[in-house]
Design an enzyme around this catalytic site. Structure first.
Site, PDB file in Angstrom:
ATOM      1  N   TYR A 171       0.840  -1.199   0.000  1.00  0.00           N
ATOM      2  CA  TYR A 171       0.000   0.000   0.000  1.00  0.00           C
ATOM      3  C   TYR A 171       0.879   1.255   0.000  1.00  0.00           C
ATOM      4  O   TYR A 171       0.703   2.149  -0.837  1.00  0.00           O
ATOM      5  CB  TYR A 171      -0.916  -0.020   1.235  1.00  0.00           C
ATOM      6  CG  TYR A 171      -1.629   1.281   1.477  1.00  0.00           C
ATOM      7  CD1 TYR A 171      -2.760   1.635   0.750  1.00  0.00           C
ATOM      8  CD2 TYR A 171      -1.169   2.193   2.435  1.00  0.00           C
ATOM      9  CE1 TYR A 171      -3.406   2.848   0.966  1.00  0.00           C
ATOM     10  CE2 TYR A 171      -1.799   3.401   2.663  1.00  0.00           C
ATOM     11  CZ  TYR A 171      -2.916   3.725   1.924  1.00  0.00           C
ATOM     12  OH  TYR A 171      -3.542   4.931   2.138  1.00  0.00           O
ATOM     13  N   LYS A 177     -15.642   1.715   7.195  1.00  0.00           N
ATOM     14  CA  LYS A 177     -14.321   1.141   6.920  1.00  0.00           C
ATOM     15  C   LYS A 177     -14.077  -0.113   7.769  1.00  0.00           C
ATOM     16  O   LYS A 177     -13.042  -0.764   7.638  1.00  0.00           O
ATOM     17  CB  LYS A 177     -13.224   2.168   7.187  1.00  0.00           C
ATOM     18  CG  LYS A 177     -13.243   3.325   6.203  1.00  0.00           C
ATOM     19  CD  LYS A 177     -12.113   4.304   6.452  1.00  0.00           C
ATOM     20  CE  LYS A 177     -10.768   3.701   6.076  1.00  0.00           C
ATOM     21  NZ  LYS A 177      -9.670   4.659   6.264  1.00  0.00           N
TER      22      LYS A 177
HETATM   23  N1  NAD Z   1      -8.034   7.491   6.377  1.00  0.00           N
HETATM   24  C1  NAD Z   1      -6.717   7.596   6.511  1.00  0.00           C
HETATM   25  O1  NAD Z   1      -6.199   7.598   7.631  1.00  0.00           O
HETATM   26  C2  NAD Z   1      -5.831   7.733   5.307  1.00  0.00           C
HETATM   27  C3  NAD Z   1      -4.453   7.936   5.514  1.00  0.00           C
HETATM   28  C4  NAD Z   1      -3.637   8.076   4.419  1.00  0.00           C
HETATM   29  C5  NAD Z   1      -4.157   8.033   3.147  1.00  0.00           C
HETATM   30  N2  NAD Z   1      -5.492   7.803   2.951  1.00  0.00           N
HETATM   31  C6  NAD Z   1      -5.990   7.748   1.578  1.00  0.00           C
HETATM   32  O2  NAD Z   1      -7.083   8.650   1.477  1.00  0.00           O
HETATM   33  C7  NAD Z   1      -8.023   8.155   0.509  1.00  0.00           C
HETATM   34  C8  NAD Z   1      -9.389   8.068   1.140  1.00  0.00           C
HETATM   35  O3  NAD Z   1      -9.308   7.181   2.246  1.00  0.00           O
HETATM   36  P1  NAD Z   1     -10.515   6.847   3.196  1.00  0.00           P
HETATM   37  O4  NAD Z   1      -9.980   6.740   4.572  1.00  0.00           O
HETATM   38  O5  NAD Z   1     -11.617   7.757   2.894  1.00  0.00           O
HETATM   39  O6  NAD Z   1     -10.827   5.360   2.735  1.00  0.00           O
HETATM   40  P2  NAD Z   1     -12.151   4.695   2.148  1.00  0.00           P
HETATM   41  O7  NAD Z   1     -11.783   3.274   1.901  1.00  0.00           O
HETATM   42  O8  NAD Z   1     -13.305   5.013   3.025  1.00  0.00           O
HETATM   43  O9  NAD Z   1     -12.345   5.452   0.767  1.00  0.00           O
HETATM   44  C9  NAD Z   1     -11.898   4.954  -0.451  1.00  0.00           C
HETATM   45  C10 NAD Z   1     -13.078   4.888  -1.402  1.00  0.00           C
HETATM   46  O10 NAD Z   1     -12.608   4.397  -2.658  1.00  0.00           O
HETATM   47  C11 NAD Z   1     -13.583   3.524  -3.165  1.00  0.00           C
HETATM   48  N3  NAD Z   1     -12.930   2.578  -4.090  1.00  0.00           N
HETATM   49  C12 NAD Z   1     -12.071   1.601  -3.773  1.00  0.00           C
HETATM   50  N4  NAD Z   1     -11.704   0.936  -4.877  1.00  0.00           N
HETATM   51  C13 NAD Z   1     -12.358   1.538  -5.909  1.00  0.00           C
HETATM   52  C14 NAD Z   1     -12.396   1.293  -7.303  1.00  0.00           C
HETATM   53  N5  NAD Z   1     -11.693   0.315  -7.840  1.00  0.00           N
HETATM   54  N6  NAD Z   1     -13.162   2.093  -8.076  1.00  0.00           N
HETATM   55  C15 NAD Z   1     -13.905   3.105  -7.523  1.00  0.00           C
HETATM   56  N7  NAD Z   1     -13.923   3.363  -6.206  1.00  0.00           N
HETATM   57  C16 NAD Z   1     -13.148   2.580  -5.408  1.00  0.00           C
HETATM   58  C17 NAD Z   1     -14.159   2.811  -1.965  1.00  0.00           C
HETATM   59  O11 NAD Z   1     -15.448   2.269  -2.232  1.00  0.00           O
HETATM   60  C18 NAD Z   1     -14.178   3.922  -0.938  1.00  0.00           C
HETATM   61  O12 NAD Z   1     -15.420   4.594  -0.956  1.00  0.00           O
HETATM   62  C19 NAD Z   1      -7.482   6.829   0.027  1.00  0.00           C
HETATM   63  O13 NAD Z   1      -6.768   7.051  -1.157  1.00  0.00           O
HETATM   64  C20 NAD Z   1      -6.536   6.411   1.138  1.00  0.00           C
HETATM   65  O14 NAD Z   1      -5.536   5.556   0.663  1.00  0.00           O
HETATM   66  C21 NAD Z   1      -6.343   7.662   4.006  1.00  0.00           C
END
Ligand code: NAD
Length: 324
Positions: free
Chosen positions: A154, A189
């Protein structure tokens, strides 16, 4: 800045994406906001968690366009052709850091990003995308952009996204390396939701919060989602491409989280300490160096861990009442 603009939010049914969608709806009623997300189809990854974590309940009350599609499928991406985007906030990803299947993580996080960068170029849109503090792996903090060493696929995929974005010509791309984000709309999540929500629910259920041994020394940079939204909004005004850390700049312990939660909830259970099964793959200390985020984007975190948890309490209670 966003009035009368057309905005794409990929991953808009997820935690951070749905918060962005409501931010625009509330502050910029004349903006056209399009959410593109795969939602949940019940399939699971080798981690045991769902392969996509978007949930319709995160979008109840959202009045913009919602498109159900997979960023890995070029046919689904064609559904976006009818729009002309000014800004793309790319949040869609496999956000689960424990997945071992490298192919699916790299296809979803890296290859699909390449297609979305092409779309940004075609539309003349600015790309603001989610990178991650996981690019730093076990390196000692404070973490600075330019010195990275991911310890899982990741983190590797996010670093590769940064390299790809910074090598683009003709598209302004701003990468935001979020640290540990918490706040409303993260319940769906599941096990990958922040420990703030998970401990909060354990305490409300009358359970003893389960901490890893030595939790007073395991520290992370925890950032409230409203500050992450702020970073996205500031990044949208950036004149140049760049990659920035998005954290508070402070490392706080898991023990602190539980102590603050107990105080805010007025419940004082005994804590349970369990061995950490992830020792080899675990980030024991993260702290964002946010000097360049401050200087170049004008970002200023507004929430200490105490403030953020206080702001999150109504959501944690609501989830306890409605979902458990
Ligand atoms: N929450 C954290 O602490 C954190 C930290 C660092 C980075 N991030 C990054 O921030 C972004 C948002 O994270 P989040 O916490 O909201 O996670 P999340 O998993 O709630 O959101 C990701 C969204 O992407 C959608 N998704 C996944 N695969 C997909 C696909 N193939 N096509 C279309 N949609 C797809 C999922 O359905 C989900 O709604 C992500 O890129 C994550 O890697 C989050």
């Amino acid at each position: 800045m966003f009035e009368n603009k057309t905005i794409l939010i990929t991953g808009g049914a997820g935690f951070i994406g749905s918060n962005l969608a409501f931010y625009f709806q509330e502050r910029f009623p004349k903006a056209k906001v399009v959410v593109f997300d795969k939602f949940q189809d019940g399939t699971r990854l080798d981690s045991g968690n769902l392969s996509s974590l978007g949930h319709f309940k995160n979008l109840v009350g959202f009045r913009g366009d919602v498109i159900c599609g997979d960023i890995n499928d070029p046919k689904d991406l064609e559904l976006l052709d009818e729009y002309r985007f000014d800004y793309i906030f790319h949040q869609a990803a496999i956000s689960d850091t424990t997945v071992q299947n490298q192919t699916i993580v790299l296809q979803t996080n890296l290859n699909a990003f390449k297609d979305l960068l092409r779309l940004a170029k075609r539309h003349g849109a600015k790309m603001i995308y989610a990178s991650s503090g996981s690019v730093y792996g076990k390196l000692p903090g404070p973490h600075r952009v330019g010195v990275e060493e991911p310890i899982n696929v990741y983190g590797f995929s996010k670093l590769a996204m940064d390299h790809l974005a910074m090598s683009q010509e003709d598209v302004t791309a701003v990468g935001l390396r979020y640290f540990n984000v918490y706040g409303p709309r993260e319940y769906f999540k599941g096990k990958t939701a922040s420990m703030i929500l998970q401990f909060g629910l354990q305490i409300l259920k009358g359970e003893r919060p389960r901490l890893f041994e030595g939790s007073d020394r395991i520290k992370r940079d925890f950032i409230y989602v409203d500050d992450v939204i702020q970073a996205n909004i500031k990044a949208a005004a950036a004149k140049r491409s760049g990659v920035y850390n998005v954290g508070t700049g402070k490392a706080r312990s898991f023990q602190d989280i539980v102590d603050i939660l107990c105080k805010e909830l007025g419940i004082h259970p005994e804590y349970e300490y369990i061995p950490n099964p992830f020792v080899k793959q675990y980030q024991f200390f993260t702290q964002a160096d946010i000097d360049s985020t401050r200087e170049e984007l004008g970002f200023e975190p507004q929430y200490s861990l105490e403030d953020g948890i206080r702001a999150d309490i109504p959501y944690i209670k609501k989830i306890f009442e409605e979902e458990l």
